[in-house]
Design a protein around this motif. Structure first.
Motif, PDB file in Angstrom:
ATOM      1  N   THR A 320      -8.501 -38.795  -5.551  1.00  0.00           N
ATOM      2  CA  THR A 320      -9.437 -39.595  -5.917  1.00  0.00           C
ATOM      3  C   THR A 320      -9.242 -40.661  -4.970  1.00  0.00           C
ATOM      4  N   GLN A 321      -9.808 -41.668  -5.098  1.00  0.00           N
ATOM      5  CA  GLN A 321     -10.021 -42.921  -4.041  1.00  0.00           C
ATOM      6  C   GLN A 321      -8.613 -43.515  -3.821  1.00  0.00           C
ATOM      7  N   ASN A 322      -8.579 -43.897  -2.498  1.00  0.00           N
ATOM      8  CA  ASN A 322      -7.319 -44.452  -1.923  1.00  0.00           C
ATOM      9  C   ASN A 322      -6.068 -43.940  -2.359  1.00  0.00           C
ATOM     10  N   GLU A 323      -5.877 -42.495  -2.093  1.00  0.00           N
ATOM     11  CA  GLU A 323      -4.827 -42.004  -2.468  1.00  0.00           C
ATOM     12  C   GLU A 323      -3.980 -41.456  -1.001  1.00  0.00           C
ATOM     13  N   LEU A 324      -4.894 -41.767   0.158  1.00  0.00           N
ATOM     14  CA  LEU A 324      -4.082 -41.710   1.412  1.00  0.00           C
ATOM     15  C   LEU A 324      -4.002 -42.982   2.002  1.00  0.00           C
ATOM     16  N   LEU A 325      -3.128 -43.637   2.214  1.00  0.00           N
ATOM     17  CA  LEU A 325      -2.863 -44.976   2.705  1.00  0.00           C
ATOM     18  C   LEU A 325      -2.376 -44.859   4.407  1.00  0.00           C
ATOM     19  N   LEU A 326      -2.218 -46.129   4.780  1.00  0.00           N
ATOM     20  CA  LEU A 326      -1.828 -46.122   6.041  1.00  0.00           C
ATOM     21  C   LEU A 326      -0.423 -45.374   6.584  1.00  0.00           C
ATOM     22  N   ASP A 327       0.690 -45.567   5.397  1.00  0.00           N
ATOM     23  CA  ASP A 327       1.758 -45.060   5.885  1.00  0.00           C
ATOM     24  C   ASP A 327       1.585 -43.529   5.613  1.00  0.00           C
ATOM     25  N   ASP A 328       0.776 -42.871   4.849  1.00  0.00           N
ATOM     26  CA  ASP A 328       0.523 -41.573   4.620  1.00  0.00           C
ATOM     27  C   ASP A 328      -0.103 -40.995   5.882  1.00  0.00           C
ATOM     28  N   ALA A 329      -0.896 -41.813   6.426  1.00  0.00           N
ATOM     29  CA  ALA A 329      -1.717 -41.421   7.672  1.00  0.00           C
ATOM     30  C   ALA A 329      -0.464 -41.355   9.050  1.00  0.00           C
ATOM     31  N   LYS A 330       0.304 -42.348   8.667  1.00  0.00           N
ATOM     32  CA  LYS A 330       1.404 -42.429   9.774  1.00  0.00           C
ATOM     33  C   LYS A 330       2.187 -41.081   9.804  1.00  0.00           C
ATOM     34  N   ALA A 331       2.596 -40.709   8.554  1.00  0.00           N
ATOM     35  CA  ALA A 331       3.692 -39.690   8.154  1.00  0.00           C
ATOM     36  C   ALA A 331       2.776 -38.319   8.791  1.00  0.00           C
ATOM     37  N   LEU A 332       1.554 -38.179   8.710  1.00  0.00           N
ATOM     38  CA  LEU A 332       0.675 -37.037   8.735  1.00  0.00           C
ATOM     39  C   LEU A 332       0.677 -36.930  10.285  1.00  0.00           C
ATOM     40  N   VAL A 333       0.407 -38.028  11.069  1.00  0.00           N
ATOM     41  CA  VAL A 333       0.248 -37.832  12.656  1.00  0.00           C
ATOM     42  C   VAL A 333       1.580 -37.511  13.209  1.00  0.00           C
ATOM     43  N   ALA A 334       2.726 -38.157  12.557  1.00  0.00           N
ATOM     44  CA  ALA A 334       4.192 -37.883  13.178  1.00  0.00           C
ATOM     45  C   ALA A 334       4.739 -36.470  13.028  1.00  0.00           C
ATOM     46  N   ASN A 335       3.926 -35.990  11.691  1.00  0.00           N
ATOM     47  CA  ASN A 335       4.422 -34.369  11.560  1.00  0.00           C
ATOM     48  C   ASN A 335       3.233 -33.362  12.169  1.00  0.00           C
ATOM     49  N   GLY A 336       2.424 -33.936  13.000  1.00  0.00           N
ATOM     50  CA  GLY A 336       1.377 -33.089  13.964  1.00  0.00           C
ATOM     51  C   GLY A 336       0.124 -32.591  13.228  1.00  0.00           C
ATOM     52  N   CYS A 337      -0.100 -33.230  12.277  1.00  0.00           N
ATOM     53  CA  CYS A 337      -1.341 -33.016  11.622  1.00  0.00           C
ATOM     54  C   CYS A 337      -2.557 -33.165  12.397  1.00  0.00           C
ATOM     55  N   PHE A 338      -3.308 -32.520  12.831  1.00  0.00           N
ATOM     56  CA  PHE A 338      -4.746 -32.781  13.728  1.00  0.00           C
ATOM     57  C   PHE A 338      -5.965 -32.663  13.013  1.00  0.00           C
ATOM     58  N   ALA A 339      -6.181 -32.632  11.682  1.00  0.00           N
ATOM     59  CA  ALA A 339      -7.484 -32.826  11.097  1.00  0.00           C
ATOM     60  C   ALA A 339      -7.360 -33.168   9.670  1.00  0.00           C
ATOM     61  N   VAL A 340      -8.019 -34.339   9.220  1.00  0.00           N
ATOM     62  CA  VAL A 340      -8.067 -34.681   7.776  1.00  0.00           C
ATOM     63  C   VAL A 340      -9.593 -34.594   7.344  1.00  0.00           C
ATOM     64  N   LEU A 341      -9.986 -33.932   6.385  1.00  0.00           N
ATOM     65  CA  LEU A 341     -11.213 -33.621   5.797  1.00  0.00           C
ATOM     66  C   LEU A 341     -11.329 -34.294   4.254  1.00  0.00           C
ATOM     67  N   GLU A 342     -12.038 -34.962   3.700  1.00  0.00           N
ATOM     68  CA  GLU A 342     -11.966 -35.483   2.449  1.00  0.00           C
ATOM     69  C   GLU A 342     -12.615 -34.698   1.357  1.00  0.00           C
ATOM     70  N   GLY A 343     -11.720 -34.195   0.580  1.00  0.00           N
ATOM     71  CA  GLY A 343     -12.582 -33.435  -0.528  1.00  0.00           C
ATOM     72  C   GLY A 343     -13.055 -34.198  -1.748  1.00  0.00           C
ATOM     73  N   ALA A 344     -12.089 -35.353  -1.966  1.00  0.00           N
ATOM     74  CA  ALA A 344     -12.342 -36.482  -2.952  1.00  0.00           C
ATOM     75  C   ALA A 344     -13.434 -37.502  -2.248  1.00  0.00           C
ATOM     76  N   ASN A 345     -13.691 -38.472  -2.944  1.00  0.00           N
ATOM     77  CA  ASN A 345     -14.649 -39.314  -2.605  1.00  0.00           C
ATOM     78  C   ASN A 345     -13.886 -40.713  -2.215  1.00  0.00           C
TER      79      ASN A 345
END
Ligand code: NDP
Length: 445
Positions: A320-345
């Motif tokens: 759903t909307q606004n389910e990936l917030l700044l802290d989540d983005a930081k956690a993803l980057v820290a864990n080595g995630c290199f691509a985010v593609l939105e399936g939701a709106n």
């Protein structure tokens, strides 16, 4: 003040207490700055941005229905016909307690650009209700859908406005809505709704289309950036229509999806998500994800939020909307995630998007990466007009072609305006140019 800033201030002033709508407009207008500046005088004279950010029509209605105890319930119904410059309004219906006019307007606004990007002749609209289908009996769902259609039918039609599903609206709800439309109109107008069942005009591969399309986009985006999907670990949020078929296609393309979530909690399955079990839990039993964990001893169930703390290469937010917030983005980057593609709106907040982009994460906005659903809905409309049904393989091949095409359109647009690799800008610009062109050609309407 620049024209873009003026229009954004106007949107905020004229649409108070609609933060999701402001957010969607802000994202689009910001990335259109460079395009607008090149042609500002003409756009200003035509009030193009004011018209683009004002829905053509907003329909608000009462939906009374009787529950199983004999109690009358009342919900709010909405249909926002945002922009019909390039085709009949097209966009789903959302049944969820969080629905209000601002949410429907944000979704309708996004839909305008998404539908334009597909290259197909469809305008943008969205609708829904604050009705909560969870825990309702089939009879209650039917009573609600019939009452909803008692008003909606006056405003839709195969050449006017063609609703489909979204959160809380799947095959069951579309069936009840279609049955009532047919009864009220006394005509079999198959193309008035999409996402129909296969026995009455639905398209093969429509159910899978948004999730499959998301993975076709992922594959192409990675290939173009010198990476590959095969062998990668994928974190998915949501456990509904989009998430289930994203997980299924991820497996088929050689990746390993390890998470899914619902509004109560999330699953980490180190062996990879068992799609057959997930379908049984969500599509057949309509149960919670705790039922998945009970059947998979190795899987972890975590109540609440937190799905983005799982280690992954690729993240696909599909709830759903606004389910990936700044802290989540930081956690993803820290864990080595290199691509985010939105399936939701609009699952990613603006600051999270900026953080991901500035940390080198490949980021694709939903209006491009989840466009496979509406594109296949348009293919359903084509089949209904022809009174023919295409094979699964035929629809799936067209879907894949459309997703690859969308990727290159947005990539080219970003490049053309000096923002190579900025797919947010690319998608907004490519979607905007076609709609703006059509609006200008059609005069002041
Ligand atoms: P579904 O109703 O099938 O599934 C939605 C999923 O997201 C469920 O697992 C639901 O959990 C979860 N969810 C919903 N709201 C919240 C919330 N507020 N917090 C946490 N989890 C939540 O919907 P879809 O899969 O169809 O839609 C998912 C997203 O994809 C939406 O943003 C939709 O607009 C978008 N989309 C859908 C398309 C389609 O073809 N269906 C096309 C393009 C975009 P729970 O069951 O617990 O509520």
């Amino acid at each position: 003040m620049s024209y873009v800033d003026e229009v954004f201030a106007r949107v905020v002033a004229q649409n108070p207490a609609q933060p999701e709508f402001h957010q969607a407009v802000q994202e689009v207008l910001n990335s259109l700055r460079i395009v607008i500046e090149r042609n500002e005088e003409a756009y200003r004279r035509d009030a193009l941005l004011e018209r683009l950010t004002t829905p053509e029509r907003q329909i608000l209605f009462r939906v009374p229905w009787v529950d199983d105890k004999g109690q009358v319930q009342v919900n709010n119904g909405y249909r926002v016909q945002f922009n019909g410059a390039i085709g009949p309004y097209k966009g789903g219906l959302r049944f969820h307690p969080s629905v209000n006019l601002g949410v429907i307007k944000f979704l309708g606004f996004e839909q305008v650009f998404k539908n334009s990007l597909t290259g197909l002749p469809i305008g943008g609209g969205k609708g829904g209700s604050d009705f909560d289908p969870k825990g309702k009996s089939d009879r209650e769902i039917m009573a609600f859908c019939q009452s909803f259609m008692n008003e909606l039918y006056k405003h839709i039609g195969q050449d006017v406005d063609v609703p489909a599903g979204d959160i809380g609206v799947g095959a069951r709800e579309i069936g009840y809505l279609f049955g009532q439309y047919k009864r009220l109109r006394n005509a079999y107008e198959a193309g008035v709704l999409t996402g129909k069942g296969l026995s009455y005009g639905g398209s093969l591969a429509r159910k899978q289309a948004t999730g499959y399309g998301l993975l076709y986009m992922t594959e192409e985006l990675l290939r173009w950036n010198g990476k590959e999907l095969f062998g990668k670990t994928v974190a998915v949020s949501g456990a509904g229509n989009v998430a289930i078929y994203a997980i299924e296609k991820a497996w088929q393309l050689g990746a390993k999806p390890v998470t899914c979530s619902d509004s109560s909690g999330w699953i980490y399955d180190p062996d990879g998500i068992d799609v057959a079990l997930l379908k049984d839990v969500k599509e057949v039993r309509r149960a919670r994800l705790t039922a998945y964990a009970e059947a998979r001893p190795n899987a972890e169930y975590h109540p609440g939020k937190g799905v983005w703390t799982a280690k992954c290469d690729i993240a696909l937010p599909c709830a759903t909307q606004n389910e990936l917030l700044l802290d989540d983005a930081k956690a993803l980057v820290a864990n080595g995630c290199f691509a985010v593609l939105e399936g939701a709106n609009m699952p990613t907040s603006l600051d999270a998007t900026e953080y991901l982009q500035s940390n080198g994460v490949l980021f694709c906005p939903g209006k491009a990466s989840n466009a496979g659903g509406v594109a296949t809905s348009a293919l359903e409309m084509s089949q209904n007009s022809e009174r023919l049904s295409w094979s699964f393989e035929e629809v799936d091949a067209k879907l894949k072609g459309i997703m690859v095409n969308i990727f290159h359109n947005m990539d080219d647009a970003a490049r053309q305006y000096g923002m190579e690799g900025n797919y947010v800008a690319g998608a907004n610009i490519a979607g905007f140019l076609k709609v703006a062109d059509a609006m200008i050609a059609q005069g002041i309407v």
